[in-house]
Design an enzyme around this catalytic site. Structure first.
Site, PDB file in Angstrom:
ATOM      1  N   ARG A 101       0.847  -1.197   0.000  1.00 40.04           N
ATOM      2  CA  ARG A 101       0.000   0.000   0.000  1.00 40.04           C
ATOM      3  C   ARG A 101       0.883   1.247   0.000  1.00 40.04           C
ATOM      4  O   ARG A 101       1.992   1.230   0.526  1.00 40.04           O
ATOM      5  CB  ARG A 101      -0.919   0.016   1.221  1.00 40.04           C
ATOM      6  CG  ARG A 101      -2.021  -1.017   1.165  1.00 40.04           C
ATOM      7  CD  ARG A 101      -2.987  -0.835   2.323  1.00 40.04           C
ATOM      8  NE  ARG A 101      -4.085  -1.797   2.273  1.00 40.04           N
ATOM      9  CZ  ARG A 101      -5.086  -1.823   3.141  1.00 40.04           C
ATOM     10  NH1 ARG A 101      -5.115  -0.953   4.131  1.00 40.04           N
ATOM     11  NH2 ARG A 101      -6.044  -2.719   3.024  1.00 40.04           N
ATOM     12  N   ARG A 108       4.443   7.780  -6.416  1.00 39.60           N
ATOM     13  CA  ARG A 108       3.850   6.664  -7.137  1.00 39.60           C
ATOM     14  C   ARG A 108       4.932   5.712  -7.650  1.00 39.60           C
ATOM     15  O   ARG A 108       4.785   4.497  -7.603  1.00 39.60           O
ATOM     16  CB  ARG A 108       3.039   7.216  -8.322  1.00 39.60           C
ATOM     17  CG  ARG A 108       2.235   6.162  -9.056  1.00 39.60           C
ATOM     18  CD  ARG A 108       1.528   6.788 -10.245  1.00 39.60           C
ATOM     19  NE  ARG A 108       0.721   5.800 -10.938  1.00 39.60           N
ATOM     20  CZ  ARG A 108       0.370   5.906 -12.209  1.00 39.60           C
ATOM     21  NH1 ARG A 108       0.757   6.947 -12.910  1.00 39.60           N
ATOM     22  NH2 ARG A 108      -0.369   4.987 -12.787  1.00 39.60           N
ATOM     23  N   ASN A 140      -2.399  -2.797  -7.833  1.00 36.01           N
ATOM     24  CA  ASN A 140      -2.195  -1.466  -8.419  1.00 36.01           C
ATOM     25  C   ASN A 140      -0.770  -0.961  -8.231  1.00 36.01           C
ATOM     26  O   ASN A 140      -0.105  -1.348  -7.271  1.00 36.01           O
ATOM     27  CB  ASN A 140      -3.181  -0.477  -7.786  1.00 36.01           C
ATOM     28  CG  ASN A 140      -4.539  -0.565  -8.450  1.00 36.01           C
ATOM     29  OD1 ASN A 140      -4.635  -0.627  -9.669  1.00 36.01           O
ATOM     30  ND2 ASN A 140      -5.595  -0.573  -7.647  1.00 36.01           N
ATOM     31  N   ASP A 168     -14.023   0.141 -13.987  1.00 34.55           N
ATOM     32  CA  ASP A 168     -14.349   1.537 -14.317  1.00 34.55           C
ATOM     33  C   ASP A 168     -15.529   1.584 -15.297  1.00 34.55           C
ATOM     34  O   ASP A 168     -16.427   2.418 -15.164  1.00 34.55           O
ATOM     35  CB  ASP A 168     -13.147   2.231 -14.959  1.00 34.55           C
ATOM     36  CG  ASP A 168     -11.921   2.222 -14.083  1.00 34.55           C
ATOM     37  OD1 ASP A 168     -11.519   3.283 -13.587  1.00 34.55           O
ATOM     38  OD2 ASP A 168     -11.348   1.130 -13.896  1.00 34.55           O
ATOM     39  N   ARG A 171     -18.690   0.870 -13.452  1.00 33.45           N
ATOM     40  CA  ARG A 171     -19.102   2.062 -12.694  1.00 33.45           C
ATOM     41  C   ARG A 171     -19.725   3.098 -13.633  1.00 33.45           C
ATOM     42  O   ARG A 171     -20.731   3.728 -13.298  1.00 33.45           O
ATOM     43  CB  ARG A 171     -17.890   2.673 -11.985  1.00 33.45           C
ATOM     44  CG  ARG A 171     -17.392   1.872 -10.801  1.00 33.45           C
ATOM     45  CD  ARG A 171     -16.022   2.337 -10.327  1.00 33.45           C
ATOM     46  NE  ARG A 171     -15.643   1.713  -9.059  1.00 33.45           N
ATOM     47  CZ  ARG A 171     -14.407   1.571  -8.639  1.00 33.45           C
ATOM     48  NH1 ARG A 171     -13.394   2.023  -9.381  1.00 33.45           N
ATOM     49  NH2 ARG A 171     -14.146   0.999  -7.472  1.00 33.45           N
ATOM     50  N   HIS A 195      -6.001   2.685 -15.903  1.00 34.55           N
ATOM     51  CA  HIS A 195      -6.888   2.572 -14.748  1.00 34.55           C
ATOM     52  C   HIS A 195      -6.402   3.620 -13.751  1.00 34.55           C
ATOM     53  O   HIS A 195      -5.564   3.373 -12.893  1.00 34.55           O
ATOM     54  CB  HIS A 195      -6.811   1.179 -14.134  1.00 34.55           C
ATOM     55  CG  HIS A 195      -7.540   1.059 -12.827  1.00 34.55           C
ATOM     56  ND1 HIS A 195      -8.876   1.311 -12.704  1.00 34.55           N
ATOM     57  CD2 HIS A 195      -7.108   0.721 -11.578  1.00 34.55           C
ATOM     58  CE1 HIS A 195      -9.253   1.141 -11.439  1.00 34.55           C
ATOM     59  NE2 HIS A 195      -8.184   0.784 -10.739  1.00 34.55           N
ATOM     60  N   THR A 250     -11.557  -0.814  -1.171  1.00 33.45           N
ATOM     61  CA  THR A 250     -12.581  -1.312  -2.095  1.00 33.45           C
ATOM     62  C   THR A 250     -12.442  -2.831  -2.146  1.00 33.45           C
ATOM     63  O   THR A 250     -11.342  -3.365  -1.996  1.00 33.45           O
ATOM     64  CB  THR A 250     -12.408  -0.745  -3.520  1.00 33.45           C
ATOM     65  OG1 THR A 250     -11.142  -1.166  -4.039  1.00 33.45           O
ATOM     66  CG2 THR A 250     -12.471   0.769  -3.515  1.00 33.45           C
TER      67      THR A 250
END
Length: 334
Positions: A101, A108, A140, A168, A171, A195, A250
C-alpha cells in the site's frame, strides 16, 4: 478385503479418484480484494478448486477454514491454502492481488518499485508450478504491474491480463443508468486507457438500445454540455478514492468483476471487456505499454483486440494516457 475404517464400510470404491481439477484458480494475496474475489469465485460456482497463497500463515489458514465451512450450502469447491506456492500447481488462472500500500509521502514510482520487488518473487513461483496458466493482475498500479508480470513471466501477451478499466466501465454504466433510470445492463459504454486519472471515457460510443447519446446531445461528455454528463466520468475516477475514504478499502465490486472475468476465460465465453493488454500499435500508440482496450476474452486469454472507432479527441487522450504510463514504466528497475 475387510473394511477397516468407517469410510471403507460406507463406500465401495470402484475407481481411483482424480486429483486434477478441471477449473483450478489460485488467488495470491488474502487481503480485502483477494478474499472478495475468492468469495465470488466460490459462491458463483466458477471454480472446482480454489487455492489461496499469502505470506501470513495464520490469516491464510483462517480464511481457508472460513470458506470451507460454508461448503454445505454451495456447489462443492475444494479450497486449499499455503504459504508454499506448490499449492497453486496446475492452476488454469492465477490471480495476483498482493501488493504494498502507498505510504504517506511516498511517490507513485516508489510504490511501483516496491510492488515490482514483490512481483519478482510472486510471478516466477506461479510460473514454476503453473507454466501454462493465464495471469490476471489486479494489484495497483495495475497497468504498470501487468507490464512487469508479462516481462517476468515470459508468457505470450494474450495470457497476461490486467483488470484495467473493466470495473471503471461497470461504474460508468451504473452511473449512466442511475441518470436514465434504467438497468445498467441496458446501458453500453466503455472507459479505456489507464486505470487511473488519465482514463478515457468513450462518449462517442455510449448507447442505449443502439441509440448513441451523442446523436441526441452532441455536447455530451464535454465541458459545454448543459447537463454536465462529464461529471459521470469524474465520479468514476473518484469512486475508489471515495469508497476508501468511507470504508477504508474497495473490495466487493472488484471481487465480482474478477469472478466474471475468470468465468469468461474458463467457459470460453468470448465476452468483450475493457482489460489491460499490450497496446502498442493500436490507435497510434508507439510506446510498449499495457492499458485497457476492449478485448475478446476466452480460454486462451485475450483472443482479439476490438478495433474501436474513436473520435479525434478520444484518440489524443488515449495517446496521452499511454505516454503517462510509459513515463512510469521507464522508471521501473527490473
Amino acid at each position: 478385503m475387510e473394511a477397516t475404517t468407517l469410510a471403507d464400510q460406507l463406500l465401495v470404491r470402484i475407481a481411483e479418484e482424480h486429483d486434477h481439477a478441471s477449473a483450478k484458480v489460485t488467488v495470491v494475496g488474502v487481503g480485502q480484494v483477494g478474499m472478495a474475489a475468492a468469495f465470488a469465485l466460490m459462491t458463483q460456482g466458477v471454480v472446482s478448486e480454489l487455492a489461496l497463497v499469502d505470506v501470513v500463515a495464520d490469516k491464510l489458514r483462517g480464511e481457508m477454514m472460513d470458506l470451507q465451512h460454508g461448503q454445505a450450502f454451495l456447489r462443492t469447491v475444494k479450497v486449499v491454502a499455503s504459504t508454499d506456492y506448490a499449492v497453486s500447481k496446475g492452476s488454469k488462472i492465477c490471480i495476483v492481488t498482493a501488493g504494498a500500500r502507498q505510504k504517506e509521502g511516498e511517490s507513485r514510482l516508489e510504490l511501483v518499485q516496491r510492488n515490482v520487488e514483490i512481483f519478482k518473487f510472486v510471478i516466477p513461483n506461479l510460473m514454476k508450478y503453473s507454466p501454462n496458466c493465464i495471469l490476471v493482475i489486479v494489484s495497483n498500479p495495475v497497468d504498470v504491474l501487468t507490464h512487469v508480470a508479462w516481462k517476468l513471466s515470459g508468457l505470450p501477451q494474450n495470457k497476461v491480463i490486467g483488470s484495467g478499466t473493466m470495473l471503471d466501465s461497470s461504474r460508468f454504466r451504473f452511473l449512466i443508468s442511475e441518470r436514465l433510470k434504467i438497468a445498467p445492463q441496458s446501458c453500453h459504454g466503455y472507459i479505456i486507457g489507464e486505470h487511473g486519472d488519465s482514463s478515457v471515457a468513450i462518449w462517442s460510443a455510449v448507447n442505449v438500445a443502439g441509440t448513441r447519446l451523442q446523436d441526441i446531445c452532441p455536447q455530451i461528455g464535454t465541458s459545454s454540455d448543459p447537463e454536465n454528463w462529464e461529471q459521470i466520468h469524474k465520479d468514476v475516477i473518484n469512486s475508489a478514492y471515495e469508497i476508501i475514504k468511507l470504508k477504508g478499502y474497495t473490495s466487493w465490486a472488484i471481487g465480482i468483476m474478477v469472478s466474471a472475468l475468470c468465468n469468461a476465460i474458463l467457459k470460453n465465453q468470448k465476452f468483450v471487456y475493457t482489460l489491460s493488454t499490450l497496446a502498442k500499435d493500436y490507435h497510434g500508440i508507439k510506446e510498449e505499454v499495457f492499458l485497457s482496450l476492449p478485448v475478446v476474452v476466452g480460454e486462451s486469454g485475450v483472443t482479439a483486440v476490438f478495433n474501436q472507432k474513436l473520435s479525434e479527441d478520444e484518440l489524443e487522450k488515449i495517446k496521452q494516457s499511454a505516454k503517462t504510463l510509459h513515463v512510469v514504466i521507464s522508471g521501473v528497475k527490473m
